[in-house]
Motif scaffolding. Sequence first.
Motif, PDB file in Angstrom:
ATOM      1  N   ARG A 255       0.936  -1.331   0.189  1.00 26.46           N
ATOM      2  CA  ARG A 255       0.136   0.020   0.222  1.00 26.46           C
ATOM      3  C   ARG A 255       0.985   1.103  -0.080  1.00 26.46           C
ATOM      4  O   ARG A 255       0.628   2.022  -0.577  1.00 26.46           O
ATOM      5  CB  ARG A 255      -0.834  -0.019   1.233  1.00 26.46           C
ATOM      6  N   ILE A 256       1.868   1.212   0.715  1.00 28.36           N
ATOM      7  CA  ILE A 256       2.888   2.502   0.864  1.00 28.36           C
ATOM      8  C   ILE A 256       4.270   2.084   0.901  1.00 28.36           C
ATOM      9  O   ILE A 256       5.083   2.966   0.962  1.00 28.36           O
ATOM     10  CB  ILE A 256       2.487   3.269   2.117  1.00 28.36           C
ATOM     11  N   GLY A 257       4.579   0.846   0.801  1.00 28.93           N
ATOM     12  CA  GLY A 257       5.666   0.394   0.605  1.00 28.93           C
ATOM     13  C   GLY A 257       6.503  -0.314   1.791  1.00 28.93           C
ATOM     14  O   GLY A 257       7.756  -0.903   1.522  1.00 28.93           O
ATOM     15  N   GLU A 258       5.898  -0.342   2.818  1.00 26.54           N
ATOM     16  CA  GLU A 258       6.639  -0.884   4.109  1.00 26.54           C
ATOM     17  C   GLU A 258       6.704  -2.251   4.302  1.00 26.54           C
ATOM     18  O   GLU A 258       7.334  -3.080   4.552  1.00 26.54           O
ATOM     19  CB  GLU A 258       5.953  -0.128   5.313  1.00 26.54           C
ATOM     20  N   ARG A 259       5.196  -2.852   4.024  1.00 28.30           N
ATOM     21  CA  ARG A 259       5.194  -4.361   4.037  1.00 28.30           C
ATOM     22  C   ARG A 259       5.744  -4.897   3.068  1.00 28.30           C
ATOM     23  O   ARG A 259       6.482  -6.035   2.999  1.00 28.30           O
ATOM     24  CB  ARG A 259       3.626  -4.640   4.074  1.00 28.30           C
TER      25      ARG A 259
END
Length: 304
Positions: A255-259
Amino acid sequence: MKLIKTLLVAGSLLLGTAHAAPSDFLVSTDWLEKNISDPKLRLIEVSVNPGVFERGHIQGATNFSWHTDLVDPVRRDIVSQQNFEKLLRNAGVNNDSTVVLYGDNNNWFAAWGAWVFDIYGVKNVKLLDGGRKKWEAENRPLTPVAIQHAAGNIKVGAANPKLRANLGDVVAVANKQSDAKLVDIRSADEYNGKVFAPAGVQELAIRAGHVPGAANVPWGQAVAADGTFKTVDELKKVYGAVGIDGSKPIITYCRIGERSSHTWFALSKLLGYDVRNYDGSWTEYGNAVGVPVSNPAGTVWGGK
C-alpha cells in the motif's frame, strides 16, 4: 572415505534447510543480548506505533521515525543522501559500524529502513530476526532511557536506482512490456479489491484491486509464528508456488511500501533474487489515471 562423503552430504542437507547465512543479514535475539555492549554495534529502532520506543527499547538503541527521518518531509520520496548521512552520524554510525535494525509489527518499518540503507550503499546492516515481538516475548530487558552516541563518521553513497521500482516500471509489467514478476504482498481482500486498505489506515486509493499479472503472497507467509523469517527452503516453496523462483526480476509492492520492503528483504537478502521495491505501491498506482487495474470484487469507490 565413504564416511566422509556421508558427513558432507548430511552437512549440506542441514545447510539447505537453515536460514540463509544469518550472520550476513540477520541476528538472533540471543546474539544481540550477548553483543549489546560491543562499541562497534549501533542499534536502531524503526517502529510504526507512536511512543513505543519511549516506553521501552533495547539498550543503546536510537529511534528513527520512518515518516519523518527516512522520507523527504516535502516531496513524496525517500530521505535525501545528505539528510540520511546526517541522521546516521547523529546516531553514532561509523564506517566500520555493525548496524542492527529492529521494530514492531514484525519489522515492517525496520525492513523499510534496511531497504533505504541498501539504496545508499551502507554496509554491514542486519535485521533483528523477530524484531520487538520476539525480544519482548522472551522477556528480554527494555529501558526507557535513551542515550546519545558520539557523532559518527559514516560516508553515505549516492542512491542506487536499481533497488527501487517506479510507476512506469509497474505499468510496463501490467501491459506485458516487461518480463519482471510482480508480488503483491497485501491481504487477499486488498488484492481482490474487496477493501481499499486495512481497517483504520489513512492512506487510500480511488481504485481497489491489484496490478494485472501480480501474484498475491501476503507478507506474513514469509515468517514463522514467532515473527522470525522462515528457512530458505520454506521461503522458496512459498514463492515458487506462484512462479516466483528468481529466474526473472521481481518487483514487490503493498500500500505504501513498508510491508513490501519486508518481502523485498526475504526475496533479496535471504534468497538472493533480483528484487526492487515499489514504494509508491497501491496509494500511487490505485490513484493514477489511465493505468490498468484488476478488481475481481468489483468494488467502486463511493467517496465516503
